[in-house]
Scaffold this motif. Structure first.
Motif, mmCIF file in Angstrom:
data_model
loop_
_atom_site.group_PDB
_atom_site.id
_atom_site.type_symbol
_atom_site.label_atom_id
_atom_site.label_comp_id
_atom_site.label_asym_id
_atom_site.label_seq_id
_atom_site.Cartn_x
_atom_site.Cartn_y
_atom_site.Cartn_z
ATOM 1 N N ILE A 130 -3.906 -4.729 8.688
ATOM 2 C CA ILE A 130 -4.166 -3.331 8.996
ATOM 3 C C ILE A 130 -3.982 -3.155 10.503
ATOM 4 O O ILE A 130 -4.656 -3.822 11.289
ATOM 5 N N GLY A 131 -3.063 -2.298 10.897
ATOM 6 C CA GLY A 131 -2.695 -2.151 12.310
ATOM 7 C C GLY A 131 -3.661 -1.282 13.094
ATOM 8 O O GLY A 131 -4.608 -0.717 12.546
ATOM 9 N N LYS A 171 -10.950 -3.003 -1.925
ATOM 10 C CA LYS A 171 -11.275 -1.593 -2.041
ATOM 11 C C LYS A 171 -11.770 -1.086 -0.691
ATOM 12 O O LYS A 171 -12.678 -1.682 -0.109
ATOM 13 N N TYR A 172 -11.180 -0.017 -0.217
ATOM 14 C CA TYR A 172 -11.602 0.620 1.033
ATOM 15 C C TYR A 172 -12.365 1.876 0.655
ATOM 16 O O TYR A 172 -11.827 2.759 0.006
ATOM 17 N N ASP A 173 -13.610 1.947 1.092
ATOM 18 C CA ASP A 173 -14.475 3.028 0.644
ATOM 19 C C ASP A 173 -14.289 4.294 1.477
ATOM 20 O O ASP A 173 -13.588 4.318 2.490
ATOM 21 N N LEU A 174 -14.998 5.324 1.037
ATOM 22 C CA LEU A 174 -14.904 6.663 1.611
ATOM 23 C C LEU A 174 -14.998 6.697 3.125
ATOM 24 O O LEU A 174 -14.176 7.305 3.793
ATOM 25 N N ASN A 175 -16.019 6.047 3.699
ATOM 26 C CA ASN A 175 -16.230 6.214 5.137
ATOM 27 C C ASN A 175 -15.878 4.972 5.940
ATOM 28 O O ASN A 175 -16.360 4.797 7.049
ATOM 29 N N CYS A 176 -15.033 4.115 5.407
ATOM 30 C CA CYS A 176 -14.739 2.898 6.150
ATOM 31 C C CYS A 176 -13.728 3.171 7.257
ATOM 32 O O CYS A 176 -12.938 4.113 7.180
ATOM 33 N N ILE A 177 -13.792 2.340 8.297
ATOM 34 C CA ILE A 177 -12.802 2.420 9.375
ATOM 35 C C ILE A 177 -12.318 0.994 9.603
ATOM 36 O O ILE A 177 -13.114 0.118 9.966
ATOM 37 N N VAL A 178 -11.053 0.747 9.348
ATOM 38 C CA VAL A 178 -10.527 -0.607 9.524
ATOM 39 C C VAL A 178 -9.348 -0.534 10.480
ATOM 40 O O VAL A 178 -8.424 0.245 10.266
ATOM 41 N N LYS A 179 -9.421 -1.320 11.530
ATOM 42 C CA LYS A 179 -8.321 -1.352 12.491
ATOM 43 C C LYS A 179 -8.031 -2.782 12.925
ATOM 44 O O LYS A 179 -8.941 -3.597 13.040
ATOM 45 N N SER A 180 -6.774 -3.073 13.184
ATOM 46 C CA SER A 180 -6.337 -4.361 13.731
ATOM 47 C C SER A 180 -7.039 -5.542 13.062
ATOM 48 O O SER A 180 -7.696 -6.337 13.717
ATOM 49 N N SER A 181 -6.908 -5.640 11.761
ATOM 50 C CA SER A 181 -7.598 -6.714 11.050
ATOM 51 C C SER A 181 -6.763 -7.248 9.893
ATOM 52 O O SER A 181 -5.845 -6.570 9.427
ATOM 53 N N LEU A 182 -7.111 -8.451 9.480
ATOM 54 C CA LEU A 182 -6.516 -9.021 8.277
ATOM 55 C C LEU A 182 -7.571 -8.990 7.181
ATOM 56 O O LEU A 182 -8.701 -9.421 7.405
ATOM 57 N N ILE A 183 -7.192 -8.468 6.036
ATOM 58 C CA ILE A 183 -8.141 -8.349 4.934
ATOM 59 C C ILE A 183 -7.517 -9.028 3.719
ATOM 60 O O ILE A 183 -6.392 -8.694 3.335
ATOM 61 N N ASN A 205 -10.843 5.201 0.839
ATOM 62 C CA ASN A 205 -10.806 5.509 -0.580
ATOM 63 C C ASN A 205 -9.560 4.999 -1.269
ATOM 64 O O ASN A 205 -8.931 5.716 -2.047
ATOM 65 N N SER A 206 -9.190 3.794 -0.942
ATOM 66 C CA SER A 206 -7.940 3.276 -1.480
ATOM 67 C C SER A 206 -8.095 1.833 -1.906
ATOM 68 O O SER A 206 -9.067 1.168 -1.532
ATOM 69 N N ILE A 255 -14.723 -5.588 -0.620
ATOM 70 C CA ILE A 255 -15.166 -4.197 -0.742
ATOM 71 C C ILE A 255 -15.672 -3.802 0.635
ATOM 72 O O ILE A 255 -16.626 -4.383 1.150
ATOM 73 N N GLN A 262 -3.514 -8.703 3.610
ATOM 74 C CA GLN A 262 -3.055 -7.402 4.101
ATOM 75 C C GLN A 262 -3.395 -7.275 5.581
ATOM 76 O O GLN A 262 -4.450 -7.717 6.032
#
Lengths: 375, 402
Positions: free
Chosen positions: B290-291, A286-298, B298-299, A303, B288
């Motif tokens: 993420i680039g 789950k990616y929350d409202l104010n998250c910032i995700v870049k260049s990563s493996l999840i 919110n997803s 959460i 997953q």
């Protein structure tokens, strides 16, 4: 002539090389080291063998193999829960007088009765320190066609001193026969390194083990590859696919973060040869409202409420509001508190970092936080 | 013939319906096999509820487009339903010495499988349907059924009065005993809606199924025939109130809403509870990725995705690719679909393995549409291509590539 891979047994050494990342292997085998967001290192050799049509695999363990047993279970996830063949775990066997084995030969000799009872004609030996997607079919075929006693899977390229001095370096003559073997040499530059994967006949392996036991030999590298280099027809098979070899904490981190680049990931995670692992039935992430995700493996089950950059996040990790995670590896179920800032960290399973904490390692020396620690 | 192990309660899951109101999404797959919530299919919810409630014997009745569903269920291992005795069994209609029939109604489908249930000699049978999203402990309902010494217990949920006409509506006394039932009333006078979950004392179920089958005028349906017959004969029929999250996903709008509910923190369905996991068949994919150009908020995203575009308020299933510059808003992307550069997906559902080419647009925000009646969720079916630059309007449903 193409070999029927059903006649090939795979043997994986779960403990070999574990001293290279001894912080992470303190309570587990090399094979059960967590990797790439959702894997354990043994998933790579095991999936490679399964995808190559090998349907009988023995895993040799030494110490601390509880987590490995838990991970492998009945090996259904690798399609190795079979009536014929399947997965066999060979824990240390009592009749090696010294107790725990000192090298590959002794380790294998502990399971010699199992090997003798097998109907397999060939064996593939592999360690857990190389992350790669290897098709063993052409390797076994090349071994049979060349008439070699032993085929070593190698990679030729530029090696740093650190890399070479943690590897077995191979030299061949014009005919392709191995003429010199240097075990962990102090050198650098272009060389051919052994990827710790070997193919030979089962019968030949049993002979080596009996001979080795009679003479007190225990190291495959020193007592077979080096000592018998002129006597045996040892050949190489050059692997040209994607791989990472783990020889210290830094290379472990790099092997993980290299896969953030989708071009690298595409070469490792092939659609027709998937890498299998234990299934945890996590919910999606789950990616929350104010998250910032870049260049990563999840991985699944996470959460994420904060920022993540250039990091590898394993299954079930929680990253709190306002937290900043950079250049780090967070293993399974780790929790990063609100507004915590972490950089160049390797957090093992179940680590908790409290709210507002700042933790930083460096690129050269990533800071490792042990399993279950609260910071 | 009775099998070696008697089972106290056997579940029968009705999964044969076409789900025609999902249009292109159920053209080639049965409704229970429609992807849901990024890594699930609808049937994962009742199957997981069964195993989490201690029911290990489940018959899945299939009829319409069963291939994907059959393959998905397989031997039941992902739900821990691969058992020596019991486990999950797919039950399609079959030919008998007396002839062969398709399932002609919910009651007829169960009737045709009396011999399957007999093999386990059950005391109780729970009837489930494959088109609802909810987490429910059937064991609590069974305890309630036993306490009331009921012939049949029907799970009910309070619905808003204005929606009540879509459901079977119950009238129950304060102690829970049902005294009347109306199927989809035009002017509903109660808000207790049937959830389509019934527990029967097996001897009663068998008795009423056989009687219903012999009635030439019957429509062979639980709601229309079996429940009214039980009430007419003054059998003990009880309402079991459920107050958790429950959603019918039989229409495009409700399927979209139920997916969005998983993103909404105010909606009480927790998929992260380790004690009540929803199990699914694992696709075997890497994490997953993420680039560097991605913005995901919110997803919900799952394994095997590569995202380099912007994603907001969306449900991204396994193996989806979203290229740089692509925008995905308030949408559901089903497994394996590809959103190429600068394509835009708004308020839409894109089916499995469909490809949206560069600069194409699927759906639109409601505020961008002048006439609100013309607005709705846009749908691209499975395995289709939406060519570069083309536009799928809101409410439009396509089942062929354009």
């Amino acid at each position: 002539m193409a070999v029927n891979m059903g006649n090939v047994m795979g043997i994986i050494f779960a403990n070999m090389n574990e001293s290279v990342i001894n912080e992470i292997t303190k309570n587990r085998t090399m094979g059960s080291v967590l990797f790439g967001g959702r894997y354990r290192l043994i998933d790579f050799p095991l999936s490679n063998m399964a995808n190559s049509g090998v349907d009988e695999v023995a895993v040799i363990t030494k110490e601390n193999y509880q987590s490995l047993l838990d991970h492998l279970g009945s090996a259904r996830e690798w399609d190795l829960a079979r009536k014929k063949g399947g997965l066999h775990i060979l824990p240390p066997f009592g009749h090696v007088e010294a107790g725990l084995y000192r090298g590959r030969l002794e380790a294998l000799y502990g399971g010699i009765s199992f090997l003798k009872a097998s109907r397999a004609d060939y064996v593939i030996l592999a360690d857990c320190d190389v992350v790669a997607n290897v098709d063993f079919k052409p390797i076994v075929n090349a071994h049979v066609d060349s008439g070699a006693d032993i085929t070593i899977v190698t990679h030729t390229g530029l090696y740093t001193n650190e890399e070479a001095s943690s590897s077995t370096i191979i030299q061949t003559d014009e005919s392709g026969r191995v003429c010199d073997v240097l075990h962990k040499p102090n050198m650098a530059g272009e060389c051919t390194a052994c990827l710790n994967m070997f193919v030979m006949k089962m019968e030949f392996l049993i002979q080596l083990l009996e001979d080795g036991n009679a003479r007190g030999y225990f190291s495959f590298e020193r007592d077979v590859l080096q000592r018998k280099v002129n006597e045996l027809n040892i050949r190489t098979y050059e692997y040209d696919g994607y791989f990472s070899k783990i020889h210290d904490m830094r290379s472990f981190v790099k092997a993980n973060t290299d896969l953030i680049d989708p071009e690298n990931a595409k070469k490792l995670y092939l659609q027709d040869r998937p890498i299998y692992t234990k299934i945890r039935d996590n919910a999606p992430s789950k990616y929350d409202l104010n998250c910032i995700v870049k260049s990563s493996l999840i991985a699944d089950g996470c959460i994420i409420e904060g920022e993540v950059e250039n990091s590898v996040i394993f299954r079930g990790v929680k990253i709190g509001k306002g937290a900043k995670v950079k250049n780090s590896i967070l293993m399974q179920d780790t929790v990063i508190g609100d507004n915590a800032v972490i950089n160049n960290i390797v957090a093992d399973k179940d680590v908790t970092v409290a709210d507002n904490r700042m933790l930083s390692g460096s690129e050269e020396f990533p800071l490792y936080i042990g399993k279950g620690a609260s910071v | 013939m009775t099998m070696f192990n008697k089972k106290e309660c056997v579940a029968m899951l009705l999964a044969g319906g076409q789900g025609s109101r999902l249009y292109a999404l159920t053209q080639s797959v049965a409704k229970p096999a429609v992807p849901f919530g990024a890594k699930y299919r609808i049937i994962d919810f009742p199957l997981s509820n069964c195993i989490n409630s201690g029911i290990d014997t489940v018959g899945v009745l299939t009829q319409y487009q069963p291939l994907v569903l059959n393959e998905y269920i397989g031997n039941g291992q992902p739900w821990d339903l691969d058992r020596i005795h019991g486990g999950v069994h797919v039950l399609p209609p079959y030919q008998k010495a007396s002839g062969s029939d398709w399932y002609s109604g919910t009651a007829n489908a169960i009737y045709q499988n009396i011999s399957f249930m007999d093999r386990y000699d059950p005391e109780y049978v729970i009837i489930l349907s494959g088109d609802h999203i909810y987490k429910m402990d059937y064991d609590k309902m069974l305890t309630y059924h036993k306490q009331n010494n009921a012939a049949c217990t029907i799970a009910v949920i309070d619905v808003p009065l204005e929606e009540a006409s879509r459901f079977g509506i119950m009238f129950a006394r304060d102690d829970g005993e049902i005294y009347d039932f109306v199927e989809k009333p035009k002017e509903p006078k109660s808000t207790l809606a049937s959830m389509g979950i019934y527990i029967f004392t097996y001897s009663k179920l068998k008795e009423y199924l056989i009687a219903n089958e012999n009635d030439k005028d019957a429509t062979k349906d639980f709601g229309n025939n079996i429940i009214p017959a039980l009430l007419a004969n003054n059998e003990r029929v009880w309402a079991y109130r459920f107050d958790g999250y429950w959603k019918d996903v039989g229409t495009i709008d409700s399927l979209w809403e139920a997916n969005m509910d998983l993103i909404n923190p105010k909606i009480p369905i927790d998929l992260y509870d380790p004690d009540w996991k929803i199990y699914s068949r694992n696709p075997v994919m890497p994490p997953q990725s993420i680039g560097k150009n991605a913005a995901v908020q919110n997803s919900v995203v799952t394994e095997g995705c590569y995202i380099d575009g912007s994603v907001e308020f969306s449900m991204i299933s396994n193996g989806v690719t979203i290229e740089e510059g692509a925008i995905v808003l308030d949408s559901i992307l089903m497994p394996g679909c590809v959103i190429k550069k600068n394509a835009k997906i708004e308020y839409a559902i894109v089916g499995e393995n469909s490809v949206i080419e560069e600069n194409a647009q699927v759906g639109s925000r409601p505020e961008n549409v002048e006439n609100r009646d013309e607005w709705g969720i846009a749908v691209v079916g499975h395995n289709l291509t939406v060519s570069s630059g083309s536009y799928i309007k809101p409410k439009q449903i396509i089942s062929q590539s354009i």
